[in-house]
Design a protein around this motif. Structure first.
Motif, mmCIF file in Angstrom:
data_model
loop_
_atom_site.group_PDB
_atom_site.id
_atom_site.type_symbol
_atom_site.label_atom_id
_atom_site.label_comp_id
_atom_site.label_asym_id
_atom_site.label_seq_id
_atom_site.Cartn_x
_atom_site.Cartn_y
_atom_site.Cartn_z
ATOM 1 N N MET A 1 -67.831 22.424 7.730
ATOM 2 C CA MET A 1 -68.045 23.717 6.914
ATOM 3 C C MET A 1 -68.053 24.959 7.896
ATOM 4 O O MET A 1 -67.233 25.890 7.185
ATOM 5 C CB MET A 1 -69.579 23.477 6.468
ATOM 6 C CG MET A 1 -69.717 24.264 5.004
ATOM 7 S SD MET A 1 -70.237 25.846 5.164
ATOM 8 C CE MET A 1 -68.880 26.849 4.913
ATOM 9 N N PRO A 2 -68.379 24.928 9.076
ATOM 10 C CA PRO A 2 -68.107 26.237 9.915
ATOM 11 C C PRO A 2 -66.751 26.526 9.888
ATOM 12 O O PRO A 2 -65.827 25.600 9.724
ATOM 13 C CB PRO A 2 -68.640 25.984 11.163
ATOM 14 C CG PRO A 2 -68.786 24.333 11.445
ATOM 15 C CD PRO A 2 -69.004 23.965 9.927
ATOM 16 N N PHE A 3 -66.418 27.954 10.187
ATOM 17 C CA PHE A 3 -64.892 28.160 10.355
ATOM 18 C C PHE A 3 -64.192 27.841 11.514
ATOM 19 O O PHE A 3 -64.672 27.765 12.589
ATOM 20 C CB PHE A 3 -64.897 29.779 10.308
ATOM 21 C CG PHE A 3 -65.346 30.273 8.767
ATOM 22 C CD1 PHE A 3 -66.567 30.720 8.629
ATOM 23 C CD2 PHE A 3 -64.646 30.204 7.622
ATOM 24 C CE1 PHE A 3 -67.092 31.158 7.476
ATOM 25 C CE2 PHE A 3 -64.960 30.680 6.321
ATOM 26 C CZ PHE A 3 -66.230 31.165 6.336
ATOM 27 N N GLN B 1 -75.202 25.435 10.211
ATOM 28 C CA GLN B 1 -74.662 24.143 11.112
ATOM 29 C C GLN B 1 -75.564 23.397 11.957
ATOM 30 O O GLN B 1 -76.203 24.322 12.761
ATOM 31 C CB GLN B 1 -73.408 24.346 11.448
ATOM 32 C CG GLN B 1 -73.218 25.952 12.037
ATOM 33 C CD GLN B 1 -71.781 26.148 12.449
ATOM 34 O OE1 GLN B 1 -71.551 27.383 12.464
ATOM 35 N NE2 GLN B 1 -71.215 25.216 12.847
ATOM 36 N N LYS C 1 -70.592 46.655 7.669
ATOM 37 C CA LYS C 1 -70.679 45.258 7.597
ATOM 38 C C LYS C 1 -70.622 44.798 8.904
ATOM 39 O O LYS C 1 -69.682 45.128 9.716
ATOM 40 C CB LYS C 1 -69.454 44.771 6.773
ATOM 41 C CG LYS C 1 -70.033 44.989 5.291
ATOM 42 C CD LYS C 1 -69.102 44.252 4.521
ATOM 43 C CE LYS C 1 -69.266 44.399 2.922
ATOM 44 N NZ LYS C 1 -70.644 43.768 2.445
ATOM 45 N N GLN D 1 -61.641 46.604 10.503
ATOM 46 C CA GLN D 1 -62.154 45.563 9.840
ATOM 47 C C GLN D 1 -61.049 44.752 9.011
ATOM 48 O O GLN D 1 -61.121 43.791 8.666
ATOM 49 C CB GLN D 1 -63.159 45.871 9.020
ATOM 50 C CG GLN D 1 -64.177 44.818 8.783
ATOM 51 C CD GLN D 1 -65.281 45.568 7.880
ATOM 52 O OE1 GLN D 1 -66.080 46.140 8.410
ATOM 53 N NE2 GLN D 1 -65.323 44.847 6.536
ATOM 54 N N TRP E 1 -71.369 36.119 8.023
ATOM 55 C CA TRP E 1 -69.995 36.659 8.264
ATOM 56 C C TRP E 1 -69.886 37.873 7.356
ATOM 57 O O TRP E 1 -70.135 37.834 6.170
ATOM 58 C CB TRP E 1 -69.045 35.779 7.907
ATOM 59 C CG TRP E 1 -68.891 34.476 8.824
ATOM 60 C CD1 TRP E 1 -69.489 33.386 8.685
ATOM 61 C CD2 TRP E 1 -68.020 34.728 10.105
ATOM 62 N NE1 TRP E 1 -69.007 32.636 9.477
ATOM 63 C CE2 TRP E 1 -68.293 33.325 10.643
ATOM 64 C CE3 TRP E 1 -67.322 35.485 10.827
ATOM 65 C CZ2 TRP E 1 -67.813 32.994 11.860
ATOM 66 C CZ3 TRP E 1 -66.889 35.108 12.071
ATOM 67 C CH2 TRP E 1 -66.903 33.853 12.568
ATOM 68 N N PHE E 2 -69.902 38.969 8.060
ATOM 69 C CA PHE E 2 -69.436 40.360 7.114
ATOM 70 C C PHE E 2 -70.792 40.547 6.530
ATOM 71 O O PHE E 2 -70.637 40.864 5.149
ATOM 72 C CB PHE E 2 -68.331 40.532 6.245
ATOM 73 C CG PHE E 2 -67.060 40.314 7.303
ATOM 74 C CD1 PHE E 2 -66.285 39.085 7.263
ATOM 75 C CD2 PHE E 2 -66.644 41.543 7.925
ATOM 76 C CE1 PHE E 2 -65.047 39.085 8.308
ATOM 77 C CE2 PHE E 2 -65.563 41.452 8.757
ATOM 78 C CZ PHE E 2 -64.792 40.249 8.731
ATOM 79 N N ASP F 1 -74.207 30.534 6.741
ATOM 80 C CA ASP F 1 -73.602 29.141 7.063
ATOM 81 C C ASP F 1 -74.691 28.339 7.812
ATOM 82 O O ASP F 1 -75.012 28.799 8.794
ATOM 83 C CB ASP F 1 -72.155 29.399 7.627
ATOM 84 C CG ASP F 1 -71.078 29.938 6.987
ATOM 85 O OD1 ASP F 1 -70.251 30.612 7.603
ATOM 86 O OD2 ASP F 1 -71.250 29.662 5.886
#
Lengths: 134, 318
Positions: free
Chosen positions: A1-3, B170, B126, A33, B187-188, B168
């Motif tokens: 799942m993590p990137f 993990q 962000k 960004q 993230w962001f 997320d």
């Protein structure tokens, strides 16, 4: 799942939209960004929005904004072209391109080949069915 | 003078100036001065309205001295300035906070940005990645799948789903020590999602605690004249409260799933609620507390009720 694929200097990406559609480029610097400075052996270094890029698994070892020569050398060292063409994603793209460039005669030949293949498969299947019932 | 457009570098904008005594229309009064004496010379801080700047209002604050210099050249100190109030809508676009900001009592603070501006700037930011990890103790088994966290330990099993958060989760093994950790990434993320990281970890911490130590909340009966009569029914799963403030009404409270209640033996007028899930235990105590609110009376005087006296764990640590 993590990137796993990150936007970083040296990440190889596929261009998804625009003039350079379908090219493999290397992220050479991050502007802000949303945008990256992107370079490839056959194009002028330019900025691109991340939304136009699809990250790949391939990463090469370069410093920030290298000269064109060093970039090309690093790409050779990491063997980007071969890795891409052997990866499943790269192979699919090659097949898509081939299919799109067929002419009518090619499509005819393709049809015959498919019929032949289906015929052989059905023969084998019939043999197996007979063995089961017998 | 009035209606003149001048530009100033400080805020890089253009504006319409007004100075004390200017008439900008009918019933105009200029507001916004802070009168400061500086070396015998009176200077007034003026707030200038800048209009038509990308929909946002900015203001320039500059001294009347600069304004005068602009007009008449430096070293001309002829104008006398006094406190003025600006009131014409011509030069003040719909901007609510302006006048309060111009109160002499409030000038000098940082309130030079409009509230709308600061809010929109804050909302744009962000953070690329914010993440936090937490140590997992041995003795608990944790499963993380699709934002559902499942914790299993000596006292039982608890699950919680964080699907409403955009984070997320993990499980990772720390490199040097080899211990397992739970890592949460955003993230962001805006300010609020970044804040949600730590709360998610706290919730998981409560799950782990519940499953290893459990939660024990104690409540005491408080009454001035009418003794509160409580009986535990239904196998430690519900409580009936009678004679609260002498009322004939019987209050019945069912405990939530997994929460048991009993009257403490040694201590007079005490209830003990036990459970694994902190949310359920604390909610059950709240239900009991709320059933015993006093109505139509001065609650400073009528202090009767059942109040939470202690929030602790079942398994004591030495």
């Amino acid at each position: 799942m993590p990137f796993k694929r990150f936007v970083e200097i040296g990440r190889v990406a596929l261009v998804n939209y625009g003039k350079d559609y379908g090219k493999l480029v290397v992220i050479v610097d991050v502007i802000d960004q949303n945008r990256a400075l992107v370079d490839a052996p056959d194009m002028v270094r330019s900025q691109m929005n991340f939304k136009r890029l699809q990250l790949t698994d391939i990463k090469i070892d370069i410093k920030r904004v290298p000269k064109k020569k060093t970039l090309i050398a690093a790409m050779e060292a990491a063997d980007v072209k071969n890795k891409w063409e052997n990866s499943s994603w790269g192979r699919k793209l090659i097949v898509q391109k081939r299919r799109a460039s067929l002419n009518d005669f090619d499509r005819f030949k393709l049809m015959l080949a498919k019929i032949k293949k289906a015929g052989i498969v059905r023969q084998e299947l019939a043999k197996l069915k007979k063995e089961i019932t017998a | 003078m009035v209606g003149r457009r001048v530009s100033y570098n400080w805020w890089g904008g253009e504006g319409v100036l007004c100075v004390a005594g200017d008439s900008l229309g009918e019933d105009t009064i200029c507001s916004g001065g802070e009168l400061t004496a500086k070396g015998g010379q009176k200077e007034v801080m003026l707030v200038v309205m800048l209009d038509e700047m990308v929909g946002a209002m900015r203001r320039a604050i500059f001294t009347a001295q600069q304004y005068r210099e602009q007009l008449f050249g430096p070293n001309n100190i002829s104008r006398a300035l006094h406190d003025i109030t600006l009131n014409t809508p011509l030069y003040i676009s719909p901007f609510q906070g302006f006048f309060s900001a111009l109160d002499p009592s409030r000038t000098g603070t940082h309130s030079t940005h409009t509230e709308r501006e600061s809010k929109s700037r804050r909302e744009k930011m962000k953070t690329i990645l914010s993440s936090e990890t937490m140590d997992l103790p041995d003795g608990v088994k944790i499963k993380v799948k699709a934002k559902m966290i499942e914790v299993e330990g000596p006292r039982g099993k608890l699950t919680r789903d964080f699907k409403h958060l955009n984070l997320d989760f993990q499980l990772i093994t720390d490199e040097e020590t080899g211990k397992r950790k739970l890592k949460v990434d955003a993230w962001f993320g805006s300010r609020k999602t970044t804040a949600a990281i730590r709360t998610a970890l706290s919730h998981v911490g409560n799950l782990i605690n519940g499953v290893t130590k459990g939660y024990r909340y104690k409540m005491r009966f408080v009454y001035a004249h009418f003794p509160i009569n409580a009986s535990i029914t239904n196998g430690n799963k519900s409580i009936e409260i009678r004679n609260f403030l002498g009322e004939k009404k019987v209050r019945k409270v069912d405990m939530l799933d997994g929460v048991t209640i009993l009257r403490s033996e040694k201590v007079k007028d005490e209830l003990v609620l036990d459970g694994n899930d902190i949310e359920l235990v604390s909610r059950s105590t709240a239900l009991i507390n709320q059933k015993c609110h006093v109505k139509n009376k001065d609650i400073r005087k009528f202090l009767d009720g059942i109040y939470v006296s202690e929030k602790g764990t079942i398994v004591e640590e030495e």
